[in-house]
Design an enzyme around this catalytic site. Structure first.
Site, PDB file in Angstrom:
ATOM      1  N   LYS A   1       0.842  -1.205   0.000  1.00 44.76           N
ATOM      2  CA  LYS A   1       0.000   0.000   0.000  1.00 44.76           C
ATOM      3  C   LYS A   1       0.880   1.260   0.000  1.00 44.76           C
ATOM      4  O   LYS A   1       0.640   2.199  -0.760  1.00 44.76           O
ATOM      5  CB  LYS A   1      -0.927  -0.016   1.225  1.00 44.76           C
ATOM      6  CG  LYS A   1      -1.953  -1.150   1.143  1.00 44.76           C
ATOM      7  CD  LYS A   1      -2.760  -1.336   2.420  1.00 44.76           C
ATOM      8  CE  LYS A   1      -3.686  -2.537   2.267  1.00 44.76           C
ATOM      9  NZ  LYS A   1      -4.521  -2.797   3.434  1.00 44.76           N
TER      10      LYS A   1
ATOM     11  N   GLN B   1      -4.476  -1.900   9.925  1.00 46.09           N
ATOM     12  CA  GLN B   1      -4.372  -3.201   9.269  1.00 46.09           C
ATOM     13  C   GLN B   1      -4.824  -4.307  10.218  1.00 46.09           C
ATOM     14  O   GLN B   1      -4.436  -4.353  11.379  1.00 46.09           O
ATOM     15  CB  GLN B   1      -2.916  -3.426   8.812  1.00 46.09           C
ATOM     16  CG  GLN B   1      -2.692  -4.653   7.952  1.00 46.09           C
ATOM     17  CD  GLN B   1      -3.290  -4.540   6.540  1.00 46.09           C
ATOM     18  OE1 GLN B   1      -3.597  -3.457   6.050  1.00 46.09           O
ATOM     19  NE2 GLN B   1      -3.453  -5.669   5.892  1.00 46.09           N
TER      20      GLN B   1
ATOM     21  N   ASP C   1     -11.045   2.262   4.475  1.00 52.66           N
ATOM     22  CA  ASP C   1     -11.255   0.814   4.390  1.00 52.66           C
ATOM     23  C   ASP C   1     -12.745   0.485   4.226  1.00 52.66           C
ATOM     24  O   ASP C   1     -13.099  -0.634   3.846  1.00 52.66           O
ATOM     25  CB  ASP C   1     -10.790   0.145   5.697  1.00 52.66           C
ATOM     26  CG  ASP C   1      -9.476  -0.590   5.540  1.00 52.66           C
ATOM     27  OD1 ASP C   1      -9.144  -0.975   4.406  1.00 52.66           O
ATOM     28  OD2 ASP C   1      -8.804  -0.798   6.569  1.00 52.66           O
TER      29      ASP C   1
HETATM   30  N1  L34 Z   1      -7.629  -2.948   7.657  1.00 51.36           N
HETATM   31  N2  L34 Z   1      -6.905  -5.045   7.007  1.00 51.36           N
HETATM   32  C1  L34 Z   1      -7.406  -3.838   6.679  1.00 51.36           C
HETATM   33  N3  L34 Z   1      -7.701  -3.492   5.396  1.00 51.36           N
HETATM   34  C2  L34 Z   1      -7.481  -4.361   4.387  1.00 51.36           C
HETATM   35  O1  L34 Z   1      -7.825  -4.043   3.129  1.00 51.36           O
HETATM   36  C3  L34 Z   1      -6.928  -5.608   4.681  1.00 51.36           C
HETATM   37  N4  L34 Z   1      -6.605  -6.518   3.695  1.00 51.36           N
HETATM   38  C4  L34 Z   1      -6.764  -7.946   3.977  1.00 51.36           C
HETATM   39  C5  L34 Z   1      -6.060  -8.240   5.315  1.00 51.36           C
HETATM   40  N5  L34 Z   1      -6.256  -7.201   6.308  1.00 51.36           N
HETATM   41  C6  L34 Z   1      -6.679  -5.945   6.020  1.00 51.36           C
HETATM   42  C7  L34 Z   1      -5.588  -6.319   2.820  1.00 51.36           C
HETATM   43  O2  L34 Z   1      -5.030  -5.264   2.673  1.00 51.36           O
HETATM   44  C8  L34 Z   1      -6.057  -8.562   2.765  1.00 51.36           C
HETATM   45  N6  L34 Z   1      -5.315  -7.473   2.153  1.00 51.36           N
HETATM   46  C9  L34 Z   1      -4.402  -7.590   1.093  1.00 51.36           C
HETATM   47  C10 L34 Z   1      -3.767  -6.504   0.511  1.00 51.36           C
HETATM   48  C11 L34 Z   1      -2.853  -6.650  -0.517  1.00 51.36           C
HETATM   49  C12 L34 Z   1      -2.560  -7.893  -1.008  1.00 51.36           C
HETATM   50  C13 L34 Z   1      -3.184  -8.985  -0.443  1.00 51.36           C
HETATM   51  C14 L34 Z   1      -4.101  -8.838   0.599  1.00 51.36           C
HETATM   52  C15 L34 Z   1      -1.556  -8.035  -2.092  1.00 51.36           C
HETATM   53  O3  L34 Z   1      -0.912  -7.101  -2.438  1.00 51.36           O
HETATM   54  N7  L34 Z   1      -1.368  -9.251  -2.625  1.00 51.36           N
HETATM   55  C16 L34 Z   1      -0.393  -9.551  -3.646  1.00 51.36           C
HETATM   56  C17 L34 Z   1       0.743 -10.378  -3.094  1.00 51.36           C
HETATM   57  C18 L34 Z   1       1.290  -9.897  -1.797  1.00 51.36           C
HETATM   58  C19 L34 Z   1       2.435 -10.719  -1.233  1.00 51.36           C
HETATM   59  O4  L34 Z   1       3.412 -10.935  -1.958  1.00 51.36           O
HETATM   60  O5  L34 Z   1       2.337 -11.148  -0.078  1.00 51.36           O
HETATM   61  C20 L34 Z   1      -1.070 -10.366  -4.744  1.00 51.36           C
HETATM   62  O6  L34 Z   1      -0.565 -10.352  -5.861  1.00 51.36           O
HETATM   63  O7  L34 Z   1      -2.076 -11.035  -4.453  1.00 51.36           O
END
Ligand code: L34
Length: 307
Positions: free
Chosen positions: A65, A109, A132
């Protein structure tokens, strides 16, 4: 003239829904909007994130983010707090961000350490800065179709469906998983009387009986349960659209020192059966980040709450 006979029985071509590429497109568009915003307002949108403890997954997501803010040209503020912080002290940090006029929107988060009440923290966030979309005011407004910050993951999913011209009106959407941040809001959103809604939605969960009888009826199947490879080929209707929200860290057989990311869908076996599918990583995850970014721009513009 000769005609080539095309075999009508060839299997449908599965199309990958490339969340990473769509996120890049949206980033480019956001940069243009940002240019106009900074020119007329003489300031830069600012997103803050509170990260409690050192859960590696949470760190990775929050870093994505913050990095995306930098790439686009938003300001970001990362507030890192120790895992043993008291609930009272965390609430005081939330209050500071509520009162900080430089911060347009912020997130805490999740998950939080067990000794902290997540609901209490969510309720403490000023709903006007709740990018959020987790505060009950935003959630309730979403349910009633009023202007609000949409929760980032459901927002990201609707942007993907729109980008790939996947019609939802009249379709049967089956959502598996009823979390407050994905399953419940996406099922409400897609059933609303809107362009990206008008679907008939079934919300299935851990107590659902005969789950595969239900998932087999899905034109659009959304998996948000958090169990690696839970959705298998025999649970998916031919030609369905499959949206995999799960991000599970499992041991990497090639290198046990590292983790591998897998979704809630058995991708390798399901991909041949559906018309569209999102990969993990590179599917819904990057779009969750973009959902948050879009909400932050809306917050800076005071689009949802003008005063
Ligand atoms: N407050 N908590 C709050 N807001 C959110 O919107 C979230 N979420 C979930 C968990 N807790 C939270 C996220 O941000 C899940 N989540 C989230 C955000 C980004 C990614 C995955 C989950 C993401 O960038 N995924 C990448 C890979 C990341 C890695 O390498 O670990 C992808 O390509 O799926």
């Amino acid at each position: 003239m000769t005609y080539i006979c095309i075999d009508q029985n060839i299997p449908p071509v599965m199309k990958l829904i490339d969340g990473k590429a769509v996120a890049e497109e949206i980033k480019s568009l956001t940069k243009i909007e940002l240019y106009d915003f900074t020119k007329s307002n003489n300031r830069t949108p600012t997103l803050a994130a509170i990260l409690v403890g050192d859960n590696p997954a949470s760190k990775a997501y929050v870093n994505n983010k913050v990095r995306t803010c930098k790439e686009i040209g938003f300001n970001s503020l990362l507030v890192k707090l120790p895992a043993d912080i008291s609930e009272e002290d965390l609430l005081a940090e939330v209050e500071k961000l509520n009162n900080n006029d430089d911060v347009d929107g912020f997130i805490v988060q999740l998950p939080l350490p067990k000794h902290i009440d997540e609901i209490k923290v969510t309720l403490a966030i000023d709903h006007k800065k709740d990018v959020d979309g987790f505060h009950p005011i935003n959630f309730g407004r979403m349910a009633q179709g009023l202007p609000c910050y949409l929760p980032a993951t459901p927002y990201g999913i609707t942007m993907l469906l729109e980008r790939y011209n996947i019609e939802t009106a009249g379709k049967h959407v089956v959502v598996v998983g009823r979390s407050n941040i994905v399953g419940t809001p996406i099922s409400i959103l897609l059933s609303r009387k809107t362009k990206l809604g008008d679907a008939t939605v079934t919300l299935a969960h851990s107590r659902t009986k005969n789950l595969s009888d239900i998932t087999l009826q899905a034109d659009i199947l959304i998996a948000a349960i958090g169990i690696p490879g839970f959705i298998t080929e025999d649970m998916v209707k031919e030609d369905a659209v499959v949206i995999d929200v799960g991000i599970n860290r499992v041991e990497n057989p090639d290198n046990p020192e590292t983790n591998k990311l897998v979704g809630d869908v058995d991708f390798e076996n399901v991909k041949g059966k559906c018309s569209y599918i999102t990969p993990v990583p590179g599917g819904v995850g990057p779009m969750t980040v973009m959902g948050l970014i879009m909400n932050t721009l809306k917050a800076a513009k005071k689009e949802i709450y003008p005063s």
